[in-house]
Design a protein around this motif. Structure first.
Motif, PDB file in Angstrom:
ATOM      1  N   GLY A 111       2.457   7.205  -5.079  1.00 30.58           N
ATOM      2  CA  GLY A 111       2.096   5.794  -5.144  1.00 30.58           C
ATOM      3  C   GLY A 111       0.644   5.570  -4.778  1.00 30.58           C
ATOM      4  O   GLY A 111      -0.054   6.481  -4.326  1.00 30.58           O
ATOM      5  N   SER A 112       0.171   4.361  -4.993  1.00 37.63           N
ATOM      6  CA  SER A 112      -1.226   4.033  -4.727  1.00 37.63           C
ATOM      7  C   SER A 112      -1.345   2.630  -4.162  1.00 37.63           C
ATOM      8  O   SER A 112      -0.752   1.689  -4.710  1.00 37.63           O
ATOM      9  CB  SER A 112      -2.047   4.127  -6.016  1.00 37.63           C
ATOM     10  N   PRO A 113      -2.122   2.442  -3.101  1.00 41.14           N
ATOM     11  CA  PRO A 113      -2.324   1.090  -2.567  1.00 41.14           C
ATOM     12  C   PRO A 113      -3.027   0.179  -3.559  1.00 41.14           C
ATOM     13  O   PRO A 113      -2.899  -1.050  -3.480  1.00 41.14           O
ATOM     14  CB  PRO A 113      -3.185   1.328  -1.317  1.00 41.14           C
ATOM     15  N   ILE A 114      -3.748   0.766  -4.515  1.00 48.05           N
ATOM     16  CA  ILE A 114      -4.479  -0.035  -5.493  1.00 48.05           C
ATOM     17  C   ILE A 114      -3.511  -0.807  -6.392  1.00 48.05           C
ATOM     18  O   ILE A 114      -3.798  -1.920  -6.830  1.00 48.05           O
ATOM     19  CB  ILE A 114      -5.400   0.873  -6.330  1.00 48.05           C
ATOM     20  N   ARG A 115      -2.347  -0.218  -6.644  1.00 49.39           N
ATOM     21  CA  ARG A 115      -1.389  -0.850  -7.562  1.00 49.39           C
ATOM     22  C   ARG A 115      -0.071  -1.231  -6.888  1.00 49.39           C
ATOM     23  O   ARG A 115       0.895  -1.558  -7.567  1.00 49.39           O
ATOM     24  CB  ARG A 115      -1.113   0.096  -8.736  1.00 49.39           C
ATOM     25  N   GLU A 116      -0.030  -1.230  -5.583  1.00 50.97           N
ATOM     26  CA  GLU A 116       1.242  -1.469  -4.901  1.00 50.97           C
ATOM     27  C   GLU A 116       1.715  -2.925  -5.004  1.00 50.97           C
ATOM     28  O   GLU A 116       2.891  -3.207  -4.772  1.00 50.97           O
ATOM     29  CB  GLU A 116       1.158  -1.047  -3.434  1.00 50.97           C
ATOM     30  N   GLU A 117       0.824  -3.846  -5.350  1.00 46.99           N
ATOM     31  CA  GLU A 117       1.216  -5.250  -5.496  1.00 46.99           C
ATOM     32  C   GLU A 117       1.491  -5.619  -6.954  1.00 46.99           C
ATOM     33  O   GLU A 117       1.627  -6.802  -7.288  1.00 46.99           O
ATOM     34  CB  GLU A 117       0.095  -6.153  -4.940  1.00 46.99           C
ATOM     35  N   GLU A 118       1.586  -4.614  -7.837  1.00 45.91           N
ATOM     36  CA  GLU A 118       1.731  -4.899  -9.262  1.00 45.91           C
ATOM     37  C   GLU A 118       3.005  -5.665  -9.593  1.00 45.91           C
ATOM     38  O   GLU A 118       2.999  -6.551 -10.449  1.00 45.91           O
ATOM     39  CB  GLU A 118       1.687  -3.599 -10.066  1.00 45.91           C
ATOM     40  N   ASP A 119       4.119  -5.313  -8.963  1.00 48.70           N
ATOM     41  CA  ASP A 119       5.378  -6.002  -9.262  1.00 48.70           C
ATOM     42  C   ASP A 119       5.284  -7.483  -8.920  1.00 48.70           C
ATOM     43  O   ASP A 119       5.747  -8.349  -9.684  1.00 48.70           O
ATOM     44  CB  ASP A 119       6.544  -5.351  -8.508  1.00 48.70           C
ATOM     45  N   PRO A 168     -14.132   5.673   4.827  1.00 52.17           N
ATOM     46  CA  PRO A 168     -13.078   5.424   3.857  1.00 52.17           C
ATOM     47  C   PRO A 168     -13.147   6.399   2.672  1.00 52.17           C
ATOM     48  O   PRO A 168     -14.209   6.880   2.329  1.00 52.17           O
ATOM     49  CB  PRO A 168     -13.339   3.982   3.402  1.00 52.17           C
ATOM     50  N   TYR A 169     -11.978   6.626   2.050  1.00 53.71           N
ATOM     51  CA  TYR A 169     -11.866   7.629   0.997  1.00 53.71           C
ATOM     52  C   TYR A 169     -10.992   7.080  -0.127  1.00 53.71           C
ATOM     53  O   TYR A 169     -10.247   6.107   0.065  1.00 53.71           O
ATOM     54  CB  TYR A 169     -11.225   8.909   1.553  1.00 53.71           C
ATOM     55  N   TYR A 170     -11.063   7.700  -1.292  1.00 55.58           N
ATOM     56  CA  TYR A 170     -10.195   7.320  -2.405  1.00 55.58           C
ATOM     57  C   TYR A 170      -8.777   7.797  -2.101  1.00 55.58           C
ATOM     58  O   TYR A 170      -8.564   8.973  -1.783  1.00 55.58           O
ATOM     59  CB  TYR A 170     -10.720   7.944  -3.696  1.00 55.58           C
ATOM     60  N   PRO A 171      -7.765   6.915  -2.178  1.00 58.13           N
ATOM     61  CA  PRO A 171      -6.431   7.230  -1.657  1.00 58.13           C
ATOM     62  C   PRO A 171      -5.755   8.457  -2.253  1.00 58.13           C
ATOM     63  O   PRO A 171      -4.970   9.128  -1.570  1.00 58.13           O
ATOM     64  CB  PRO A 171      -5.626   5.965  -1.979  1.00 58.13           C
ATOM     65  N   ASP A 197      -2.242  -8.035   9.654  1.00 56.60           N
ATOM     66  CA  ASP A 197      -3.130  -6.935   9.271  1.00 56.60           C
ATOM     67  C   ASP A 197      -3.570  -7.129   7.828  1.00 56.60           C
ATOM     68  O   ASP A 197      -3.240  -8.133   7.185  1.00 56.60           O
ATOM     69  CB  ASP A 197      -2.429  -5.582   9.447  1.00 56.60           C
ATOM     70  N   ASP A 198      -4.317  -6.169   7.312  1.00 63.07           N
ATOM     71  CA  ASP A 198      -4.848  -6.298   5.956  1.00 63.07           C
ATOM     72  C   ASP A 198      -3.748  -6.269   4.897  1.00 63.07           C
ATOM     73  O   ASP A 198      -3.882  -6.884   3.834  1.00 63.07           O
ATOM     74  CB  ASP A 198      -5.915  -5.239   5.673  1.00 63.07           C
ATOM     75  N   LYS A 199      -2.665  -5.576   5.151  1.00 70.29           N
ATOM     76  CA  LYS A 199      -1.539  -5.550   4.209  1.00 70.29           C
ATOM     77  C   LYS A 199      -0.949  -6.945   4.051  1.00 70.29           C
ATOM     78  O   LYS A 199      -0.708  -7.411   2.922  1.00 70.29           O
ATOM     79  CB  LYS A 199      -0.473  -4.561   4.706  1.00 70.29           C
ATOM     80  N   GLU A 200      -0.702  -7.617   5.166  1.00 72.34           N
ATOM     81  CA  GLU A 200      -0.170  -8.979   5.096  1.00 72.34           C
ATOM     82  C   GLU A 200      -1.183  -9.909   4.430  1.00 72.34           C
ATOM     83  O   GLU A 200      -0.808 -10.797   3.651  1.00 72.34           O
ATOM     84  CB  GLU A 200       0.166  -9.490   6.497  1.00 72.34           C
ATOM     85  N   PHE A 201      -2.457  -9.684   4.709  1.00 76.25           N
ATOM     86  CA  PHE A 201      -3.510 -10.524   4.127  1.00 76.25           C
ATOM     87  C   PHE A 201      -3.467 -10.467   2.601  1.00 76.25           C
ATOM     88  O   PHE A 201      -3.429 -11.501   1.927  1.00 76.25           O
ATOM     89  CB  PHE A 201      -4.879 -10.071   4.645  1.00 76.25           C
ATOM     90  N   THR A 213      -7.179  -5.321  -2.783  1.00 72.15           N
ATOM     91  CA  THR A 213      -6.524  -4.135  -2.217  1.00 72.15           C
ATOM     92  C   THR A 213      -6.797  -4.031  -0.728  1.00 72.15           C
ATOM     93  O   THR A 213      -7.917  -4.281  -0.279  1.00 72.15           O
ATOM     94  CB  THR A 213      -7.025  -2.858  -2.919  1.00 72.15           C
ATOM     95  N   ARG A 214      -5.768  -3.626   0.010  1.00 75.85           N
ATOM     96  CA  ARG A 214      -5.926  -3.464   1.463  1.00 75.85           C
ATOM     97  C   ARG A 214      -6.816  -2.259   1.792  1.00 75.85           C
ATOM     98  O   ARG A 214      -6.683  -1.188   1.212  1.00 75.85           O
ATOM     99  CB  ARG A 214      -4.572  -3.319   2.133  1.00 75.85           C
ATOM    100  N   GLY A 215      -7.688  -2.432   2.760  1.00 78.27           N
ATOM    101  CA  GLY A 215      -8.582  -1.352   3.169  1.00 78.27           C
ATOM    102  C   GLY A 215      -7.879  -0.219   3.874  1.00 78.27           C
ATOM    103  O   GLY A 215      -8.357   0.924   3.844  1.00 78.27           O
ATOM    104  N   SER A 216      -6.734  -0.502   4.520  1.00 81.47           N
ATOM    105  CA  SER A 216      -6.007   0.560   5.217  1.00 81.47           C
ATOM    106  C   SER A 216      -5.557   1.643   4.244  1.00 81.47           C
ATOM    107  O   SER A 216      -5.368   2.795   4.639  1.00 81.47           O
ATOM    108  CB  SER A 216      -4.808  -0.013   5.980  1.00 81.47           C
ATOM    109  N   GLY A 217      -5.386   1.290   2.973  1.00 84.54           N
ATOM    110  CA  GLY A 217      -5.047   2.296   1.971  1.00 84.54           C
ATOM    111  C   GLY A 217      -6.173   3.274   1.705  1.00 84.54           C
ATOM    112  O   GLY A 217      -5.954   4.355   1.153  1.00 84.54           O
ATOM    113  N   PHE A 218      -7.382   2.901   2.104  1.00 84.72           N
ATOM    114  CA  PHE A 218      -8.565   3.755   1.970  1.00 84.72           C
ATOM    115  C   PHE A 218      -8.984   4.356   3.313  1.00 84.72           C
ATOM    116  O   PHE A 218     -10.050   4.959   3.413  1.00 84.72           O
ATOM    117  CB  PHE A 218      -9.737   2.949   1.397  1.00 84.72           C
ATOM    118  N   GLY A 219      -8.149   4.145   4.327  1.00 86.42           N
ATOM    119  CA  GLY A 219      -8.455   4.710   5.638  1.00 86.42           C
ATOM    120  C   GLY A 219      -9.278   3.808   6.527  1.00 86.42           C
ATOM    121  O   GLY A 219      -9.861   4.282   7.504  1.00 86.42           O
ATOM    122  N   ALA A 220      -9.343   2.509   6.213  1.00 84.02           N
ATOM    123  CA  ALA A 220     -10.122   1.573   7.036  1.00 84.02           C
ATOM    124  C   ALA A 220      -9.276   0.338   7.300  1.00 84.02           C
ATOM    125  O   ALA A 220      -9.211  -0.580   6.474  1.00 84.02           O
ATOM    126  CB  ALA A 220     -11.434   1.199   6.349  1.00 84.02           C
TER     127      ALA A 220
END
Length: 401
Positions: free
Chosen positions: A12-20, A124-127, A346-350, A363-370
């Motif tokens: 999975g990827s945080p970049i597309r986790e909100e797609e649904d 931060p890094y690419y997930p 947190d950023d996910k809820e945001f 996209t949430r920054g925590s998915g990139f390590g921040a």
């Protein structure tokens, strides 16, 4: 017996986790402003010369399985590119063409990482890097970048991390950086190379945004890592504005035992999947060799993206709820949330609530390590970006403490 492997926790990827959620909102008739995926062809037209190159490849019926390592014409064109841009001699026989850089990441981790092995990622890094390390049974180790220093690498932390850890298979550098848009200065790169040499570390450098540096001041790792084993990752997606044709490549410039082992392993993995997209490979080769058209198109693309990114950063920094270091490259604005001013966990809820309430997808920054950061893709036109940021500001005010 469990049916699904436990390793799927890393997929999975945080970049597309909100797609649904985004699709559901669209079905309800709500217009979603999608700023989550760095996909320039959705915002800016792919240049005609690359489309014509693709059409030429199809008309020539280049529709068969290609050499698993990549068509010779493309590998030769990549070598010419690095010679022209960085005065680096690459042997085409030491280049492997992949289905985007994502497949190259998969190859590297499948070849190098086993259970209990480690790799060092600079946050931060690419997930996908962390995901593929986990899928291969390994464990990523994280070294921070310093936001207050324009996201430069914490070199002291890097040195301490690599000295104390065992079974490190590689050290990853993403430069220019996704998600921050930072660009490492030559001196910092030289320090990283020195640390890698002193600790016998293999270097991997992802340079997919090398042509998207706004001031043109970019140093490739190939210019400072001569004489030590390292891997270059790059591709056509960003430079040619053709993300969907999925052409990347990996190059191993040094002829040492470690590099040779990895090259052989990557070729075997390439043979396992048979071939990357054949007409796309020829198209990129034709376009790369059309130097005048390439240079003109990439300069225009870079200037347009620079204008949109800097505008977005300026607008974001007008808010008291978010702050971003002004990017020097790539497509993104990576903003820190002032969580002390916001009534969100947190950023996910945001990002989830922002999408639900204002139909802006980021996209949430925590998915990139921040943690408590967000990434905005700044590719839309300025009117759209302004509207999106005004909606983000409304959301922040509505959720202010």
């Amino acid at each position: 017996m469990e049916f699904i492997s436990k390793r799927m926790v890393y997929a999975g990827s945080p970049i597309r986790e909100e797609e649904d959620l985004a699709k559901r909102l669209a079905k309800e008739g709500k217009k979603v402003i999608k700023l989550n995926s760095g996909d320039p062809p959705k915002f800016l037209p792919t240049p005609e010369y690359i489309l014509e190159a693709y059409a030429r490849a199809l008309k020539e019926r280049k529709t068969y399985y290609a050499d698993s390592q990549g068509v010779a014409e493309l590998r030769e064109a990549v070598a010419s590119y690095y010679k022209r841009h960085y005065n680096v001699d690459l042997d085409p026989a030491r280049i492997v063409v992949t289905q985007g850089v994502s497949e190259a990441i998969s190859f590297v981790n499948t070849a190098l990482i086993g259970r209990g092995d480690r790799a060092v990622l600079i946050s931060p890094y690419y997930p996908s890097y962390a995901s593929y390390i986990g899928l291969s049974g390994g464990k990523p180790m994280f070294v921070p970048s310093i936001e207050e220093r324009d996201w430069s690498v914490d070199l002291d932390a890097l040195e301490k991390t690599v000295k104390k850890a065992k079974r490190i298979k590689y050290l990853l550098v993403i430069n220019p950086n996704n998600p921050t848009g930072s660009v490492l200065d030559r001196k910092v790169l030289e320090e990283i190379v020195g640390i890698a040499k002193d600790n016998d570390l293999f270097l991997v450098s992802d340079e997919i945004y090398d042509e998207m540096v706004f001031d043109g001041n970019f140093t490739s790792i190939s210019q400072v890592a001569k004489g030590m084993p390292y891997l270059l990752l790059n591709g056509a997606s960003k430079t040619f504005n053709v993300t969907g044709i999925r052409i990347g490549y990996a190059a191993l410039p040094e002829n040492d035992a470690i590099s040779n082992e990895l090259l052989n392993s990557m070729v075997q993995l390439a043979r396992l999947r048979i071939s990357a997209n054949t007409p796309a490979q020829y198209a990129v080769a034709y376009a790369m060799n059309d130097v005048a058209a390439y240079e003109k198109a990439v300069a225009q693309l870079r200037e347009e993206i620079k204008s949109r990114v800097l505008f977005t950063a300026q607008e974001v920094n007008k808010s008291k709820y978010l702050h971003a270091v002004v990017p020097r490259a790539a497509f993104y604005v990576f903003a820190k949330l002032e969580t002390s001013l916001l009534n969100v966990k947190d950023d996910k809820e945001f990002v989830t609530k922002l999408l639900e309430e204002k139909q802006v997808q980021i996209t949430r920054g925590s998915g990139f390590g921040a943690l408590n950061h967000v990434r905005l893709v700044a590719l839309a036109d300025k009117e759209t970006m302004s509207l999106a940021i005004s909606k983000i500001e409304e959301f922040c005010k509505e959720h202010a403490r």
